[in-house]
Motif scaffolding. Structure first.
Motif, PDB file in Angstrom:
ATOM      1  N   GLU A 170       0.831  -1.191   0.000  1.00 46.40           N
ATOM      2  CA  GLU A 170       0.000   0.000   0.000  1.00 46.40           C
ATOM      3  C   GLU A 170       0.874   1.252   0.000  1.00 46.40           C
ATOM      4  O   GLU A 170       2.046   1.222   0.343  1.00 46.40           O
ATOM      5  CB  GLU A 170      -0.923   0.004   1.218  1.00 46.40           C
ATOM      6  N   GLU A 171       0.276   2.356  -0.372  1.00 45.14           N
ATOM      7  CA  GLU A 171       1.038   3.597  -0.506  1.00 45.14           C
ATOM      8  C   GLU A 171       1.679   4.010   0.816  1.00 45.14           C
ATOM      9  O   GLU A 171       2.838   4.440   0.847  1.00 45.14           O
ATOM     10  CB  GLU A 171       0.120   4.715  -1.022  1.00 45.14           C
ATOM     11  N   SER A 172       0.937   3.867   1.917  1.00 47.11           N
ATOM     12  CA  SER A 172       1.499   4.259   3.216  1.00 47.11           C
ATOM     13  C   SER A 172       2.670   3.361   3.591  1.00 47.11           C
ATOM     14  O   SER A 172       3.665   3.821   4.178  1.00 47.11           O
ATOM     15  CB  SER A 172       0.415   4.195   4.296  1.00 47.11           C
ATOM     16  N   ARG A 173       2.596   2.073   3.267  1.00 50.31           N
ATOM     17  CA  ARG A 173       3.700   1.154   3.556  1.00 50.31           C
ATOM     18  C   ARG A 173       4.911   1.491   2.693  1.00 50.31           C
ATOM     19  O   ARG A 173       6.061   1.422   3.150  1.00 50.31           O
ATOM     20  CB  ARG A 173       3.289  -0.291   3.296  1.00 50.31           C
ATOM     21  N   ALA A 174       4.666   1.844   1.437  1.00 52.73           N
ATOM     22  CA  ALA A 174       5.762   2.219   0.549  1.00 52.73           C
ATOM     23  C   ALA A 174       6.461   3.478   1.062  1.00 52.73           C
ATOM     24  O   ALA A 174       7.699   3.581   1.029  1.00 52.73           O
ATOM     25  CB  ALA A 174       5.242   2.430  -0.866  1.00 52.73           C
ATOM     26  N   ARG A 175       5.677   4.438   1.539  1.00 49.83           N
ATOM     27  CA  ARG A 175       6.282   5.660   2.084  1.00 49.83           C
ATOM     28  C   ARG A 175       7.172   5.339   3.279  1.00 49.83           C
ATOM     29  O   ARG A 175       8.254   5.910   3.450  1.00 49.83           O
ATOM     30  CB  ARG A 175       5.205   6.652   2.485  1.00 49.83           C
ATOM     31  N   ARG A 176       6.712   4.417   4.133  1.00 50.73           N
ATOM     32  CA  ARG A 176       7.516   4.052   5.296  1.00 50.73           C
ATOM     33  C   ARG A 176       8.820   3.400   4.872  1.00 50.73           C
ATOM     34  O   ARG A 176       9.882   3.684   5.446  1.00 50.73           O
ATOM     35  CB  ARG A 176       6.713   3.106   6.196  1.00 50.73           C
ATOM     36  N   LEU A 177       8.780   2.545   3.857  1.00 54.30           N
ATOM     37  CA  LEU A 177      10.014   1.947   3.356  1.00 54.30           C
ATOM     38  C   LEU A 177      10.966   3.020   2.833  1.00 54.30           C
ATOM     39  O   LEU A 177      12.188   2.959   3.066  1.00 54.30           O
ATOM     40  CB  LEU A 177       9.696   0.940   2.249  1.00 54.30           C
ATOM     41  N   GLY A 178      10.411   4.004   2.144  1.00 49.97           N
ATOM     42  CA  GLY A 178      11.247   5.093   1.647  1.00 49.97           C
ATOM     43  C   GLY A 178      11.879   5.888   2.772  1.00 49.97           C
ATOM     44  O   GLY A 178      13.060   6.281   2.697  1.00 49.97           O
ATOM     45  N   GLU A 179      11.118   6.153   3.833  1.00 49.22           N
ATOM     46  CA  GLU A 179      11.656   6.890   4.978  1.00 49.22           C
ATOM     47  C   GLU A 179      12.815   6.130   5.616  1.00 49.22           C
ATOM     48  O   GLU A 179      13.861   6.716   5.944  1.00 49.22           O
ATOM     49  CB  GLU A 179      10.554   7.127   6.008  1.00 49.22           C
ATOM     50  N   LEU A 180      12.632   4.837   5.813  1.00 52.23           N
ATOM     51  CA  LEU A 180      13.689   4.034   6.423  1.00 52.23           C
ATOM     52  C   LEU A 180      14.932   3.992   5.538  1.00 52.23           C
ATOM     53  O   LEU A 180      16.076   4.079   6.031  1.00 52.23           O
ATOM     54  CB  LEU A 180      13.175   2.613   6.687  1.00 52.23           C
ATOM     55  N   TYR A 181      14.727   3.854   4.237  1.00 54.02           N
ATOM     56  CA  TYR A 181      15.872   3.791   3.318  1.00 54.02           C
ATOM     57  C   TYR A 181      16.660   5.092   3.362  1.00 54.02           C
ATOM     58  O   TYR A 181      17.913   5.065   3.385  1.00 54.02           O
ATOM     59  CB  TYR A 181      15.376   3.518   1.900  1.00 54.02           C
ATOM     60  N   ARG A 182      15.977   6.232   3.384  1.00 55.31           N
ATOM     61  CA  ARG A 182      16.678   7.520   3.374  1.00 55.31           C
ATOM     62  C   ARG A 182      17.422   7.781   4.680  1.00 55.31           C
ATOM     63  O   ARG A 182      18.366   8.568   4.715  1.00 55.31           O
ATOM     64  CB  ARG A 182      15.685   8.637   3.082  1.00 55.31           C
ATOM     65  N   GLU A 183      16.995   7.121   5.769  1.00 55.62           N
ATOM     66  CA  GLU A 183      17.728   7.269   7.029  1.00 55.62           C
ATOM     67  C   GLU A 183      19.088   6.598   6.975  1.00 55.62           C
ATOM     68  O   GLU A 183      20.039   7.045   7.620  1.00 55.62           O
ATOM     69  CB  GLU A 183      16.910   6.684   8.187  1.00 55.62           C
ATOM     70  N   ASP A 184      19.192   5.501   6.242  1.00 56.40           N
ATOM     71  CA  ASP A 184      20.460   4.759   6.162  1.00 56.40           C
ATOM     72  C   ASP A 184      20.563   4.061   4.810  1.00 56.40           C
ATOM     73  O   ASP A 184      20.407   2.837   4.697  1.00 56.40           O
ATOM     74  CB  ASP A 184      20.542   3.740   7.304  1.00 56.40           C
ATOM     75  N   PRO A 185      20.854   4.818   3.749  1.00 61.83           N
ATOM     76  CA  PRO A 185      20.927   4.207   2.411  1.00 61.83           C
ATOM     77  C   PRO A 185      21.981   3.119   2.315  1.00 61.83           C
ATOM     78  O   PRO A 185      21.751   2.079   1.673  1.00 61.83           O
ATOM     79  CB  PRO A 185      21.272   5.390   1.499  1.00 61.83           C
ATOM     80  N   ALA A 186      23.132   3.333   2.947  1.00 65.73           N
ATOM     81  CA  ALA A 186      24.204   2.337   2.833  1.00 65.73           C
ATOM     82  C   ALA A 186      23.808   1.031   3.515  1.00 65.73           C
ATOM     83  O   ALA A 186      24.007  -0.064   2.963  1.00 65.73           O
ATOM     84  CB  ALA A 186      25.491   2.894   3.456  1.00 65.73           C
ATOM     85  N   GLY A 187      23.263   1.136   4.743  1.00 65.14           N
ATOM     86  CA  GLY A 187      22.857  -0.070   5.461  1.00 65.14           C
ATOM     87  C   GLY A 187      21.742  -0.810   4.749  1.00 65.14           C
ATOM     88  O   GLY A 187      21.767  -2.042   4.635  1.00 65.14           O
ATOM     89  N   CYS A 188      20.744  -0.069   4.251  1.00 65.09           N
ATOM     90  CA  CYS A 188      19.640  -0.706   3.530  1.00 65.09           C
ATOM     91  C   CYS A 188      20.145  -1.341   2.237  1.00 65.09           C
ATOM     92  O   CYS A 188      19.670  -2.415   1.840  1.00 65.09           O
ATOM     93  CB  CYS A 188      18.554   0.329   3.222  1.00 65.09           C
ATOM     94  N   GLY A 189      21.091  -0.693   1.602  1.00 64.45           N
ATOM     95  CA  GLY A 189      21.656  -1.256   0.378  1.00 64.45           C
ATOM     96  C   GLY A 189      22.347  -2.581   0.630  1.00 64.45           C
ATOM     97  O   GLY A 189      22.250  -3.505  -0.192  1.00 64.45           O
ATOM     98  N   ARG A 190      23.052  -2.687   1.754  1.00 62.27           N
ATOM     99  CA  ARG A 190      23.712  -3.955   2.076  1.00 62.27           C
ATOM    100  C   ARG A 190      22.688  -5.078   2.254  1.00 62.27           C
ATOM    101  O   ARG A 190      22.906  -6.205   1.791  1.00 62.27           O
ATOM    102  CB  ARG A 190      24.551  -3.793   3.348  1.00 62.27           C
ATOM    103  N   TYR A 191      21.597  -4.773   2.920  1.00 64.07           N
ATOM    104  CA  TYR A 191      20.555  -5.787   3.086  1.00 64.07           C
ATOM    105  C   TYR A 191      19.915  -6.151   1.756  1.00 64.07           C
ATOM    106  O   TYR A 191      19.589  -7.329   1.510  1.00 64.07           O
ATOM    107  CB  TYR A 191      19.488  -5.298   4.074  1.00 64.07           C
ATOM    108  N   LEU A 192      19.709  -5.157   0.886  1.00 65.28           N
ATOM    109  CA  LEU A 192      19.113  -5.452  -0.417  1.00 65.28           C
ATOM    110  C   LEU A 192      20.007  -6.390  -1.218  1.00 65.28           C
ATOM    111  O   LEU A 192      19.518  -7.332  -1.855  1.00 65.28           O
ATOM    112  CB  LEU A 192      18.895  -4.145  -1.192  1.00 65.28           C
ATOM    113  N   ARG A 193      21.307  -6.156  -1.196  1.00 70.01           N
ATOM    114  CA  ARG A 193      22.226  -7.019  -1.947  1.00 70.01           C
ATOM    115  C   ARG A 193      22.275  -8.421  -1.337  1.00 70.01           C
ATOM    116  O   ARG A 193      22.548  -9.389  -2.043  1.00 70.01           O
ATOM    117  CB  ARG A 193      23.612  -6.391  -1.963  1.00 70.01           C
ATOM    118  N   ARG A 194      22.006  -8.514  -0.033  1.00 67.98           N
ATOM    119  CA  ARG A 194      21.978  -9.832   0.606  1.00 67.98           C
ATOM    120  C   ARG A 194      20.700 -10.597   0.280  1.00 67.98           C
ATOM    121  O   ARG A 194      20.709 -11.811   0.111  1.00 67.98           O
ATOM    122  CB  ARG A 194      22.101  -9.664   2.119  1.00 67.98           C
TER     123      ARG A 194
END
Length: 477
Positions: A162-186
């Motif tokens: 849902e749109e609200s869930r997507a916004r929350r994912l975006g907020e978390l990603y922008r707080e720590d792009p490098a950390g989230c990127g590591r998890y995405l690659r994993r």
């Protein structure tokens, strides 16, 4: 949320107490205190922005040793532990806590696991959430990267974003792009990881929604390839728990009995409303005893009654008359025996096996207005003309409710409320019900002469006490 609707920051809020804590929030506060006193690591995973003022359906959390939770919750005396049901997909347990508030039960559901798991596949472990967790209100929450990863896994496997869930994912990603990127690659191959990263950075989640099935397959396939034995063992364990739920369903089946006028429908409506949050679903079954929820004949009769009422209304003869449940004659011996056998087959297979038991297995609340005992008390209502000893014998092979509750009152009170049968017949039925229910080990008698709210509260207390005792027994508390 703050007063202007902005999300509250998780950092720097240790020790802060809300002035608008809900009842559910107070239950959560007591549980967290019990965990802290015992030194148990505990972390709320997501959707906590409005806590403790407003808590939704359940609290998703992770604990370093979930096996300790039942005893800690039971011994804290903060609220009563009334239910513990395991979910197969996430391999977590729902703990339902109850506290009475202003004459009604209020519930908090903790959905706690040892890791982020879906269908036997472990994507993140408890220590990843706990080691860098942050204070928020009176509990702790994950750092942005593991919360982002766990939330993404959850939404991808649910197949919706849902749109609200997507916004929350975006907020978390922008707080720590490098950390989230590591998890995405994993979690994902390079192309899929870039797709999610671009959506989180730019806010356009359309391409991700269009590839949900592909993302789910990629996530699952990676874990299957890296840890196949773990996935197999976890899956076998999940199926074993599923078998245990089939043998000992976490749901509850309650039959509400009583003479006409006892207030069964009113009480059942209150039960469904007040106890619904303690279960995954609720379902009421009305009508004559033994009627399967799947019987097509019921729909035919209802259609016929509506058609007759419309014809009478058009002719100007519409006038509400008291219904006489004994108006029709008894069936003969042969037909009664055939009907008794048909009722048993119809209810047991079409009703209980295909509809009722699956609800109980999924922690549902099933309420029956009348049950098999009504046939023994009032065979004329069901036009049964066979021997009662045979009906009693057949009753031993019907599925038994967890609780049988009789709403009882003085015959004069019952007759004044509903005059479908004579006072003499009302008195006879009342005595027959009392004699029958008092012989049932799980039978309970409730005074139905009081106000509907008082009667409903007493029935709810009986049900919750039964659930609490059953949960303690099953958990070995």
């Amino acid at each position: 949320m703050t007063e202007d609707g902005a999300p509250r920051e998780a950092s720097g809020r240790a020790g802060v107490t809300s002035t608008r804590t809900s009842v559910e929030g107070e239950i959560l506060r007591g549980a967290v205190r019990a965990f802290e006193r015992a030194g148990l690591g505990f972390c709320v995973l997501n959707s906590y922005a409005d806590y403790p003022e407003r808590i939704g359906s359940d609290v998703d959390a992770v604990a370093e040793d979930p096996a300790r939770l039942p005893r800690l919750l039971s011994e804290s005396r903060n609220a009563t532990l009334v239910q513990a049901a395991r979910t197969r997909a996430a391999a977590a347990t729902y703990y339902v806590l109850c506290r009475w508030h202003e004459g009604r039960p209020r519930f908090l559901t903790l959905h706690v696991g040892a890791d982020c798991r879906r269908h036997g596949r472990v994507f993140l472990r408890a220590e990843e959430f706990l080691e860098d967790s942050r204070p928020f209100e009176f509990f702790r929450v994950p750092s942005p990267a593991p919360e982002f990863a766990a939330y993404l896994v959850k939404k991808v496997h649910q197949g919706s974003l849902e749109e609200s869930r997507a916004r929350r994912l975006g907020e978390l990603y922008r707080e720590d792009p490098a950390g989230c990127g590591r998890y995405l690659r994993r979690l994902l191959p390079a192309a899929e990881a870039c797709l999610v990263a671009e959506a989180a950075e730019g806010g356009d989640w359309g391409p991700v929604r269009a590839r949900m099935a592909r993302l789910r397959g990629a996530m699952s396939g990676r874990v299957d390839w890296e840890r196949p034995l773990e996935v197999l063992l976890n899956s076998l364990g999940d199926h074993w728990k599923r078998l245990q739920n089939a043998v000992r369903p976490p749901g509850l089946m309650v039959a509400v009995l009583g003479v006409d006028g006892a207030g069964k429908s009113t009480v059942m409506a209150a039960l469904e409303r007040d106890l619904g949050p303690a279960f995954w679903s609720t379902k009421q079954y009305h009508g004559r005893a033994l009627e399967s929820p799947l019987r097509w004949t019921k729909r035919v009769r209802e259609q016929r009654r509506r058609r007759d009422a419309e014809i009478e209304a058009e002719a100007g003869r519409s006038q509400k008359k008291p219904r006489d449940p004994h108006a029709k004659s008894l069936r003969g011996l042969g037909l009664s025996l055939v009907k008794l056998g048909a009722w048993w087959a119809d209810f047991t297979f079409l009703g209980y096996v295909l509809d009722v038991h699956p609800r109980l297995r999924r922690s549902g609340l099933v309420l029956f207005d009348r049950y098999y005992q009504d046939l023994l008390v009032d065979p004329r209502r069901h036009r049964y003309g066979g021997p009662l000893w045979l009906a009693r014998f057949a009753g031993r092979f019907f599925p038994r409710p967890d609780l049988v509750i009789l709403l009882d009152a003085a015959p004069e009170v019952l007759y004044a409320r509903k005059r479908e049968v004579s006072l003499r017949e009302t008195t006879r039925q009342r005595e027959a019900y009392l004699d029958l229910v008092r012989k049932i080990p799980n039978g309970r008698v409730v005074d139905a002469s009081r106000s509907p709210r008082e009667v409903a509260a007493q029935v709810e207390k009986l049900i919750l006490d039964h659930m609490s005792e059953r949960t303690a027994r099953r958990l070995g508390l």
